[in-house]
Design a protein around this motif. Structure first.
Motif, PDB file in Angstrom:
ATOM      1  N   GLU A   1       0.993  -1.087  -0.083  1.00 26.28           N
ATOM      2  CA  GLU A   1      -0.088  -0.007   0.094  1.00 26.28           C
ATOM      3  C   GLU A   1       0.966   1.092  -0.005  1.00 26.28           C
ATOM      4  O   GLU A   1       0.418   2.417  -0.580  1.00 26.28           O
ATOM      5  CB  GLU A   1      -1.037   0.049   1.210  1.00 26.28           C
ATOM      6  CG  GLU A   1      -2.129   1.331   1.320  1.00 26.28           C
ATOM      7  CD  GLU A   1      -2.755   1.202  -0.106  1.00 26.28           C
ATOM      8  OE1 GLU A   1      -3.235   2.435  -0.464  1.00 26.28           O
ATOM      9  OE2 GLU A   1      -3.197   0.270  -0.773  1.00 26.28           O
ATOM     10  N   CYS A   2       1.917   1.222   0.589  1.00 31.63           N
ATOM     11  CA  CYS A   2       2.781   2.397   0.683  1.00 31.63           C
ATOM     12  C   CYS A   2       3.569   2.472  -0.716  1.00 31.63           C
ATOM     13  O   CYS A   2       3.499   3.591  -1.497  1.00 31.63           O
ATOM     14  CB  CYS A   2       4.055   2.063   1.427  1.00 31.63           C
ATOM     15  SG  CYS A   2       3.514   2.463   3.541  1.00 31.63           S
ATOM     16  N   ARG A   3       3.908   1.378  -1.260  1.00 31.73           N
ATOM     17  CA  ARG A   3       4.280   1.377  -2.613  1.00 31.73           C
ATOM     18  C   ARG A   3       2.903   2.095  -3.660  1.00 31.73           C
ATOM     19  O   ARG A   3       3.504   3.003  -4.534  1.00 31.73           O
ATOM     20  CB  ARG A   3       4.414   0.057  -3.313  1.00 31.73           C
ATOM     21  CG  ARG A   3       4.724   0.055  -4.735  1.00 31.73           C
ATOM     22  CD  ARG A   3       5.138  -1.502  -5.070  1.00 31.73           C
ATOM     23  NE  ARG A   3       5.362  -1.607  -6.505  1.00 31.73           N
ATOM     24  CZ  ARG A   3       4.508  -1.445  -7.618  1.00 31.73           C
ATOM     25  NH1 ARG A   3       3.347  -1.590  -7.427  1.00 31.73           N
ATOM     26  NH2 ARG A   3       4.937  -1.487  -8.924  1.00 31.73           N
ATOM     27  N   ARG A   4       2.046   1.652  -3.508  1.00 34.16           N
ATOM     28  CA  ARG A   4       1.006   2.335  -4.393  1.00 34.16           C
ATOM     29  C   ARG A   4       0.638   3.884  -4.181  1.00 34.16           C
ATOM     30  O   ARG A   4       0.642   4.430  -5.115  1.00 34.16           O
ATOM     31  CB  ARG A   4      -0.498   1.481  -3.994  1.00 34.16           C
ATOM     32  CG  ARG A   4      -1.616   2.024  -4.957  1.00 34.16           C
ATOM     33  CD  ARG A   4      -2.627   1.159  -4.746  1.00 34.16           C
ATOM     34  NE  ARG A   4      -3.616   1.831  -3.680  1.00 34.16           N
ATOM     35  CZ  ARG A   4      -4.527   2.665  -3.564  1.00 34.16           C
ATOM     36  NH1 ARG A   4      -4.234   3.533  -4.724  1.00 34.16           N
ATOM     37  NH2 ARG A   4      -5.135   3.237  -2.756  1.00 34.16           N
TER      38      ARG A   4
ATOM     39  N   ALA B   1      11.108   1.796  -2.513  1.00 29.87           N
ATOM     40  CA  ALA B   1      12.190   0.472  -2.546  1.00 29.87           C
ATOM     41  C   ALA B   1      12.159  -0.011  -0.991  1.00 29.87           C
ATOM     42  O   ALA B   1      11.775   0.925  -0.123  1.00 29.87           O
ATOM     43  CB  ALA B   1      13.612   0.898  -2.893  1.00 29.87           C
ATOM     44  N   VAL B   2      12.647  -1.087  -0.513  1.00 28.41           N
ATOM     45  CA  VAL B   2      12.679  -1.669   0.679  1.00 28.41           C
ATOM     46  C   VAL B   2      13.920  -1.953   1.111  1.00 28.41           C
ATOM     47  O   VAL B   2      14.725  -2.517   0.493  1.00 28.41           O
ATOM     48  CB  VAL B   2      11.691  -2.782   0.975  1.00 28.41           C
ATOM     49  CG1 VAL B   2      11.869  -3.265   2.143  1.00 28.41           C
ATOM     50  CG2 VAL B   2      10.193  -2.656   0.548  1.00 28.41           C
TER      51      VAL B   2
ATOM     52  N   LEU C   1       7.672  -6.460  -6.643  1.00 27.92           N
ATOM     53  CA  LEU C   1       6.761  -5.075  -6.386  1.00 27.92           C
ATOM     54  C   LEU C   1       7.681  -4.318  -5.537  1.00 27.92           C
ATOM     55  O   LEU C   1       7.237  -3.158  -5.069  1.00 27.92           O
ATOM     56  CB  LEU C   1       5.435  -5.513  -6.109  1.00 27.92           C
ATOM     57  CG  LEU C   1       4.653  -6.066  -7.189  1.00 27.92           C
ATOM     58  CD1 LEU C   1       3.359  -5.984  -6.779  1.00 27.92           C
ATOM     59  CD2 LEU C   1       4.664  -5.077  -8.495  1.00 27.92           C
ATOM     60  N   LEU C   2       8.424  -5.392  -4.427  1.00 29.17           N
ATOM     61  CA  LEU C   2       9.146  -4.518  -3.488  1.00 29.17           C
ATOM     62  C   LEU C   2      10.633  -4.667  -3.704  1.00 29.17           C
ATOM     63  O   LEU C   2      11.350  -5.229  -2.789  1.00 29.17           O
ATOM     64  CB  LEU C   2       8.598  -5.343  -2.005  1.00 29.17           C
ATOM     65  CG  LEU C   2       7.140  -5.254  -1.838  1.00 29.17           C
ATOM     66  CD1 LEU C   2       6.927  -6.223  -0.697  1.00 29.17           C
ATOM     67  CD2 LEU C   2       6.864  -3.807  -1.714  1.00 29.17           C
ATOM     68  N   PRO C   3      11.241  -4.143  -4.585  1.00 31.99           N
ATOM     69  CA  PRO C   3      12.560  -4.238  -4.810  1.00 31.99           C
ATOM     70  C   PRO C   3      13.541  -3.593  -3.646  1.00 31.99           C
ATOM     71  O   PRO C   3      13.150  -2.698  -2.905  1.00 31.99           O
ATOM     72  CB  PRO C   3      12.686  -3.046  -5.896  1.00 31.99           C
ATOM     73  CG  PRO C   3      11.530  -2.017  -6.054  1.00 31.99           C
ATOM     74  CD  PRO C   3      10.564  -2.874  -5.088  1.00 31.99           C
TER      75      PRO C   3
END
Length: 91
Positions: free
Chosen positions: A52-55, A65-66, A85-87
């Motif tokens: 959701e943060c990515r969105r 990114a994470v 989706l979480l690079p």
């Protein structure tokens, strides 16, 4: 950098998401990095929060990114098919 708490389960997910959304909205950087290195107790809700943060970032034209994703969380991301989706954050 957004810093995730040590515990992020279903119980904390909604409150954590509100906090992180506010931080992503005010972040001036083009790439928002979530620091997951403190996570020690989590469930799949942690993935939902990160996604959701990515969105939210993508809606604002920012990259996401994470940093420091724990191995167990990375395994969950692979299992659910969302790892791409979480690079990882650039070093």
């Amino acid at each position: 950098m957004l810093v995730l708490p040590a515990e992020l389960t279903h119980k904390q997910a909604a409150a954590c998401l509100v906090m992180l959304r506010q931080a992503t909205h005010t972040a001036g950087e083009q790439t928002v990095v979530a620091d997951a290195s403190a996570l020690t107790q989590f469930d799949s809700s942690a993935l939902a929060v990160l996604l959701e943060c990515r969105r939210s970032c993508l809606l604002e034209g920012k990259r996401f990114a994470v940093h420091g994703m724990p191995a167990r969380l990375a395994e969950l991301a692979r299992l659910y098919g969302v790892a791409a989706l979480l690079p990882p954050a650039a070093a």
